[in-house]
Design a protein around this motif. Structure first.
Motif, PDB file in Angstrom:
ATOM      1  N   LEU A  68       9.844  -5.504 -11.984  1.00 44.90           N
ATOM      2  CA  LEU A  68      10.482  -5.008 -12.928  1.00 44.90           C
ATOM      3  C   LEU A  68      11.169  -4.177 -11.742  1.00 44.90           C
ATOM      4  O   LEU A  68      10.836  -4.155 -10.646  1.00 44.90           O
ATOM      5  N   PRO A  69      12.519  -3.975 -12.127  1.00 49.05           N
ATOM      6  CA  PRO A  69      13.429  -2.674 -10.947  1.00 49.05           C
ATOM      7  C   PRO A  69      13.021  -1.497 -10.883  1.00 49.05           C
ATOM      8  O   PRO A  69      12.163  -0.955 -11.804  1.00 49.05           O
ATOM      9  N   GLU A  70      13.486  -1.062  -9.984  1.00 50.69           N
ATOM     10  CA  GLU A  70      13.203   0.343  -9.483  1.00 50.69           C
ATOM     11  C   GLU A  70      13.298   1.754 -10.637  1.00 50.69           C
ATOM     12  O   GLU A  70      13.096   2.558 -10.600  1.00 50.69           O
ATOM     13  N   LEU A  71      14.520   0.973 -11.241  1.00 47.19           N
ATOM     14  CA  LEU A  71      15.339   2.499 -12.366  1.00 47.19           C
ATOM     15  C   LEU A  71      13.950   2.345 -13.364  1.00 47.19           C
ATOM     16  O   LEU A  71      14.160   3.268 -13.371  1.00 47.19           O
ATOM     17  N   ASP A  72      12.964   0.830 -13.284  1.00 50.34           N
ATOM     18  CA  ASP A  72      12.361   1.508 -14.641  1.00 50.34           C
ATOM     19  C   ASP A  72      10.823   2.659 -14.144  1.00 50.34           C
ATOM     20  O   ASP A  72       9.925   2.607 -15.372  1.00 50.34           O
ATOM     21  N   ARG A  73      10.643   3.192 -12.775  1.00 50.39           N
ATOM     22  CA  ARG A  73      10.027   3.858 -12.615  1.00 50.39           C
ATOM     23  C   ARG A  73       8.494   3.142 -11.865  1.00 50.39           C
ATOM     24  O   ARG A  73       8.720   3.473 -10.645  1.00 50.39           O
ATOM     25  N   LEU A  74       8.468   2.393 -12.512  1.00 51.03           N
ATOM     26  CA  LEU A  74       6.618   1.928 -12.302  1.00 51.03           C
ATOM     27  C   LEU A  74       6.882   0.722 -11.099  1.00 51.03           C
ATOM     28  O   LEU A  74       6.296   0.587 -10.519  1.00 51.03           O
ATOM     29  N   PRO A  78       3.690   2.556  -5.601  1.00 51.15           N
ATOM     30  CA  PRO A  78       3.152   1.491  -4.358  1.00 51.15           C
ATOM     31  C   PRO A  78       2.059   0.538  -5.901  1.00 51.15           C
ATOM     32  O   PRO A  78       1.750   0.050  -5.261  1.00 51.15           O
ATOM     33  N   TRP A  79       1.377   1.179  -6.501  1.00 55.22           N
ATOM     34  CA  TRP A  79       0.562   1.163  -7.486  1.00 55.22           C
ATOM     35  C   TRP A  79       1.071  -0.806  -7.532  1.00 55.22           C
ATOM     36  O   TRP A  79       0.384  -1.863  -7.643  1.00 55.22           O
ATOM     37  N   TYR A  80       2.061  -0.914  -8.326  1.00 56.83           N
ATOM     38  CA  TYR A  80       2.924  -1.987  -8.910  1.00 56.83           C
ATOM     39  C   TYR A  80       3.104  -2.990  -7.530  1.00 56.83           C
ATOM     40  O   TYR A  80       3.740  -4.446  -7.457  1.00 56.83           O
ATOM     41  N   ARG A  81       3.606  -2.308  -6.744  1.00 54.20           N
ATOM     42  CA  ARG A  81       4.166  -3.511  -5.796  1.00 54.20           C
ATOM     43  C   ARG A  81       2.970  -3.503  -4.241  1.00 54.20           C
ATOM     44  O   ARG A  81       2.794  -4.908  -4.181  1.00 54.20           O
ATOM     45  N   SER A  82       1.786  -3.333  -4.853  1.00 57.83           N
ATOM     46  CA  SER A  82       1.112  -4.191  -4.246  1.00 57.83           C
ATOM     47  C   SER A  82       0.108  -4.646  -4.894  1.00 57.83           C
ATOM     48  O   SER A  82      -1.100  -5.845  -4.356  1.00 57.83           O
ATOM     49  N   ARG A  83       0.666  -4.948  -6.193  1.00 59.24           N
ATOM     50  CA  ARG A  83       0.294  -6.208  -6.527  1.00 59.24           C
ATOM     51  C   ARG A  83       0.373  -7.954  -5.767  1.00 59.24           C
ATOM     52  O   ARG A  83       1.134  -7.394  -5.569  1.00 59.24           O
ATOM     53  N   SER A  84      -0.253  -8.846  -6.920  1.00 51.43           N
ATOM     54  CA  SER A  84       0.405  -9.526  -6.194  1.00 51.43           C
ATOM     55  C   SER A  84       1.759 -10.784  -6.814  1.00 51.43           C
ATOM     56  O   SER A  84       1.763  -9.766  -8.134  1.00 51.43           O
ATOM     57  N   PRO A  85       2.768 -11.149  -6.023  1.00 50.04           N
ATOM     58  CA  PRO A  85       4.480 -11.394  -7.079  1.00 50.04           C
ATOM     59  C   PRO A  85       4.141 -11.833  -8.335  1.00 50.04           C
ATOM     60  O   PRO A  85       4.986 -11.817  -9.492  1.00 50.04           O
ATOM     61  N   GLU A  86       2.933 -12.675  -8.536  1.00 51.48           N
ATOM     62  CA  GLU A  86       2.392 -13.669 -10.379  1.00 51.48           C
ATOM     63  C   GLU A  86       2.461 -12.417 -10.807  1.00 51.48           C
ATOM     64  O   GLU A  86       2.568 -11.873 -12.340  1.00 51.48           O
ATOM     65  N   ILE A 270      -0.087  -1.563 -20.715  1.00 53.11           N
ATOM     66  CA  ILE A 270      -1.012  -0.824 -19.511  1.00 53.11           C
ATOM     67  C   ILE A 270      -2.295  -1.600 -19.498  1.00 53.11           C
ATOM     68  O   ILE A 270      -3.369  -1.284 -18.634  1.00 53.11           O
ATOM     69  N   ARG A 271      -3.071  -1.563 -20.781  1.00 54.06           N
ATOM     70  CA  ARG A 271      -3.892  -1.991 -20.924  1.00 54.06           C
ATOM     71  C   ARG A 271      -4.480  -3.577 -20.494  1.00 54.06           C
ATOM     72  O   ARG A 271      -5.221  -3.922 -20.156  1.00 54.06           O
ATOM     73  N   ARG A 272      -3.646  -4.415 -20.773  1.00 52.88           N
ATOM     74  CA  ARG A 272      -3.286  -5.415 -20.755  1.00 52.88           C
ATOM     75  C   ARG A 272      -3.554  -5.856 -18.628  1.00 52.88           C
ATOM     76  O   ARG A 272      -4.648  -6.654 -18.295  1.00 52.88           O
ATOM     77  N   PHE A 273      -3.080  -4.532 -18.474  1.00 51.75           N
ATOM     78  CA  PHE A 273      -3.216  -5.035 -16.863  1.00 51.75           C
ATOM     79  C   PHE A 273      -3.734  -4.459 -15.849  1.00 51.75           C
ATOM     80  O   PHE A 273      -3.978  -3.541 -14.124  1.00 51.75           O
ATOM     81  N   LYS A 274      -4.292  -3.357 -16.444  1.00 52.38           N
ATOM     82  CA  LYS A 274      -5.510  -2.181 -16.191  1.00 52.38           C
ATOM     83  C   LYS A 274      -4.181  -1.551 -15.544  1.00 52.38           C
ATOM     84  O   LYS A 274      -4.945  -0.808 -14.110  1.00 52.38           O
ATOM     85  N   VAL A 275      -3.567  -0.653 -15.898  1.00 53.15           N
ATOM     86  CA  VAL A 275      -2.456   0.598 -14.744  1.00 53.15           C
ATOM     87  C   VAL A 275      -3.534   1.434 -15.027  1.00 53.15           C
ATOM     88  O   VAL A 275      -3.789   1.922 -16.128  1.00 53.15           O
ATOM     89  N   PRO A 276      -3.402   2.335 -13.679  1.00 52.36           N
ATOM     90  CA  PRO A 276      -4.563   3.438 -13.835  1.00 52.36           C
ATOM     91  C   PRO A 276      -3.885   4.680 -14.641  1.00 52.36           C
ATOM     92  O   PRO A 276      -2.931   4.389 -14.498  1.00 52.36           O
ATOM     93  N   ALA A 277      -4.697   5.944 -15.028  1.00 62.44           N
ATOM     94  CA  ALA A 277      -4.289   6.146 -16.047  1.00 62.44           C
ATOM     95  C   ALA A 277      -3.153   7.390 -14.734  1.00 62.44           C
ATOM     96  O   ALA A 277      -2.038   8.105 -15.680  1.00 62.44           O
ATOM     97  N   VAL A 279      -1.247   6.952 -12.380  1.00 66.10           N
ATOM     98  CA  VAL A 279      -0.060   6.009 -12.147  1.00 66.10           C
ATOM     99  C   VAL A 279       0.223   5.967 -13.122  1.00 66.10           C
ATOM    100  O   VAL A 279       1.650   6.569 -12.966  1.00 66.10           O
ATOM    101  N   VAL A 280       0.379   5.744 -14.960  1.00 63.44           N
ATOM    102  CA  VAL A 280       0.745   6.060 -16.235  1.00 63.44           C
ATOM    103  C   VAL A 280       1.139   7.355 -15.740  1.00 63.44           C
ATOM    104  O   VAL A 280       2.631   7.542 -16.217  1.00 63.44           O
ATOM    105  N   ALA A 281       0.965   8.960 -15.083  1.00 66.20           N
ATOM    106  CA  ALA A 281       0.977   9.768 -15.717  1.00 66.20           C
ATOM    107  C   ALA A 281       2.192  10.253 -14.734  1.00 66.20           C
ATOM    108  O   ALA A 281       2.821  10.988 -14.451  1.00 66.20           O
ATOM    109  N   GLU A 282       1.458   9.568 -12.844  1.00 69.09           N
ATOM    110  CA  GLU A 282       2.579  10.359 -12.328  1.00 69.09           C
ATOM    111  C   GLU A 282       4.362   9.579 -12.360  1.00 69.09           C
ATOM    112  O   GLU A 282       4.982  10.337 -12.051  1.00 69.09           O
ATOM    113  N   VAL A 283       3.818   8.116 -13.170  1.00 65.92           N
ATOM    114  CA  VAL A 283       5.601   7.768 -13.098  1.00 65.92           C
ATOM    115  C   VAL A 283       6.402   8.004 -14.335  1.00 65.92           C
ATOM    116  O   VAL A 283       7.829   7.710 -15.237  1.00 65.92           O
ATOM    117  N   TYR A 284       5.598   7.813 -15.504  1.00 66.92           N
ATOM    118  CA  TYR A 284       6.364   8.347 -16.999  1.00 66.92           C
ATOM    119  C   TYR A 284       6.011   9.876 -17.831  1.00 66.92           C
ATOM    120  O   TYR A 284       7.061  10.191 -18.706  1.00 66.92           O
TER     121      TYR A 284
END
Length: 330
Positions: A68-74, A78-86, A270-277, A279-284
């Protein structure tokens, strides 16, 4: 000496207004004919102009170009950046594929609405030919979007089920109001066009298949958006005042909802990759930048609505409540 007629001034005014209407209609017709010619001179076909089986166009879910590019917000969280590259790549690919699935679903509704509109057009109407050109182009877009989704191998659904059911009313809007239908058209097309143009300008490396599809889509959508805008400029000022007011009330409601549908994060992702609630609230939800993205995505349509008289003190409040108001330029 002949006394000037008392009716000469009103007659002159009426003649001038008639001449202006004729000139306006001629200019509008010329635009439609130019758009039709452009559809013949410059168009693409998905299975001729996209080298799907070129090894460079192969979709590898772990390809870092899907991140994801940074313009996507997510993408910058930090949560996204801490995931593995894959995982970051798979999240990005899911986001792209969902946008394409929702895009083809919207264009399915759009095509059916355009054909309902064209069904009632009289012989000799310049809109008829253009609408069929656009319908064909939207059909090609749907094919290339679905082909992309198929090649990801991901279980992409697109619109949530309840929303998909409600959306089935959209093709029938032209039977009630063609002006309302083309507001709906811009509500779906402008936000995606806004995002794709930003993505193409950001300068980062894109997967060649994604970039090719976006460039084709942006080029042809420019004609579709132009037609909708010229249609509204031609029709809305001539509407009865009460219908124009009702359209002014409906426009921000439709645009506010459509922008969120087109730009919101996919619930399945969000459900598939277990994005914390949180995080969703913060970025979107809480991020002012995300709210600005929604507002900016309908900026050109907002300016058009102001130009054609759909924004007044009463309807402006609706734009504000929907979170898509910003003082128009000019």
């Amino acid at each position: 000496m002949t006394t000037p007629s008392r009716t000469s001034a009103p007659s002159s005014t009426a003649d001038r207004e008639r001449d202006e209407r004729v000139a306006g209609r001629s200019a509008y017709r010329a635009v439609i004919e130019r758009l039709s010619k452009a559809s013949v001179d410059k168009h693409w076909e998905p299975y001729r102009d996209i080298p799907w089986d070129d090894p460079e166009f192969h979709i590898d879910p772990a390809d870092p170009r899907w991140e994801l590019p940074e313009l996507d917000r997510l993408g910058g969280h930090p949560w996204y950046r801490s995931r593995s590259p894959e995982v970051r790549a798979r999240i990005g690919l899911w986001r792209v594929a969902t946008a394409m699935k929702i895009g083809l679903q919207f264009e399915n509704l759009l095509k059916r609405g355009l054909l309902n509109y064209a069904y009632r057009l009289p012989n000799g109407s310049p809109e008829f030919r253009y609408v069929y050109h656009e319908t064909i182009e939207e059909g090609h877009h749907g094919m290339m979007f679905q082909e992309f989704v198929n090649r990801t191998g991901m279980p992409i659904r697109g619109m949530p089920g309840p929303l998909s059911v409600i959306a089935q009313v959209a093709p029938w809007i032209p039977l009630i109001s063609t002006e309302l239908f083309f507001i709906f058209v811009l509500g779906g097309e402008d936000p995606i066009d806004h995002v794709q143009r930003r993505v193409l300008k950001e300068g980062r490396a894109h997967h060649p298949l994604e970039e090719t599809i976006m460039r084709i889509h942006v080029a042809e959508e420019a004609r579709h958006i132009s037609f909708a805008r010229h249609y509204l400029r031609n029709r809305v000022p001539r509407m009865p005042a009460y219908r124009r007011f009702l359209l002014g009330v409906a426009a921000p409601l439709i645009l506010g909802v459509m922008a969120r549908i087109m730009l919101a994060p996919p619930g399945a992702m969000i459900r598939r990759f277990k994005v914390p609630a949180h995080v969703v609230a913060e970025v979107y939800l809480r991020d002012p930048g995300a709210r600005r993205d929604i507002r900016d995505s309908v900026g050109k349509t907002r300016e058009l609505c102001a130009e054609i008289g759909l924004i007044n003190p009463a309807t402006r409040r609706i734009w504000q409540v929907m979170g898509i108001w910003e003082a128009v330029r000019g």
